[in-house]
Write an enzyme that holds these catalytic residues in place. Sequence first.
Site: not given
Ligand code: PMP
Length: 284
Positions: A33, A178
């Site tokens: 996704y 993260e």
């Molecule tokens: N890490 C994880 C596990 C996430 O689900 C997301 C959000 N999709 C992010 C980091 C941040 O990614 P992005 O800046 O592309 O939304």
Amino acid sequence: MSRVAYVQGRYVPHQEATTHIDDRGYQFADGVYEVVAIHRGRLVDEQGHLDRLNRSLGELCIGWPMPPSALKVVMREVIRRNRIHNGIIYLQITRGIAPRNHAFPKTPESVTVMTARSTAPFDPDVKGVSVITIPEIRWTRRDIKTISLLPNVLGKQQAEEEGAYEAWMVEENGQITEGTSSNAWIVTVDGELVTRQASHAILNGITRLAVIRLATEEGIELVERPFSVDEARKAREAFVTSTTSFVKPVVRLDGDPVGDGEPGPLTRRLIEYYAAYLDDQDAA
Ligand code: PMP
């Protein structure tokens, strides 16, 4: 106004939007996704999201359901039909519908769904949030943006139950990977801006990449490396980045204040740059 979803070639009322019970996304979380922000009617970092989608699909050997150019058209149509000015578009591609069997179907036909909804516009005067730390229990291919999100769901639920906004996941060696739906950043006690380097250990956030570019352009020194919970506890500043959180200051970690417990100066600077960056997106 009623919401409209896209399901396999059709635009349908959101409430009637369904896929088959044999969809492999439903049975195996066998899909990927993206969530793309819409700021003042424009898609934010569209190409970055499509590139990452391409990578996720490739790593899992799921075929593109249509050429990327067609996908872009559908995204715009979903935004238009839902009259989104500020919001997000959610796009999911699964390996398709097939009798339940772990191995790939012989002739897979991927299934695409999209939804969009309005959200509050970006507020540069954002308040700080609390983060807790929890054990990292996910698989080792966190670089793939799969819909298999159960550990993330459990972590976010724990954060919510503890009155926190996000949970940072910690490996056995004490290093933070993260957040459950965001990337983690700190400004160390020595003033070093740190976020973990892209690898299989984290999702390479599109917002993370934008902030890295902005910091670099502004001559702010940045180090991409793992950092520990201990370092984070002693940090002057901390923040998270994601499509839905943008850049959000973290002012408490496991209940203790980060720095002086207020959004830090470097975090505030980066929020300013990010706000300007959002206003600068190409027309959708
Ligand atoms: N890490 C994880 C596990 C996430 O689900 C997301 C959000 N999709 C992010 C980091 C941040 O990614 P992005 O800046 O592309 O939304």
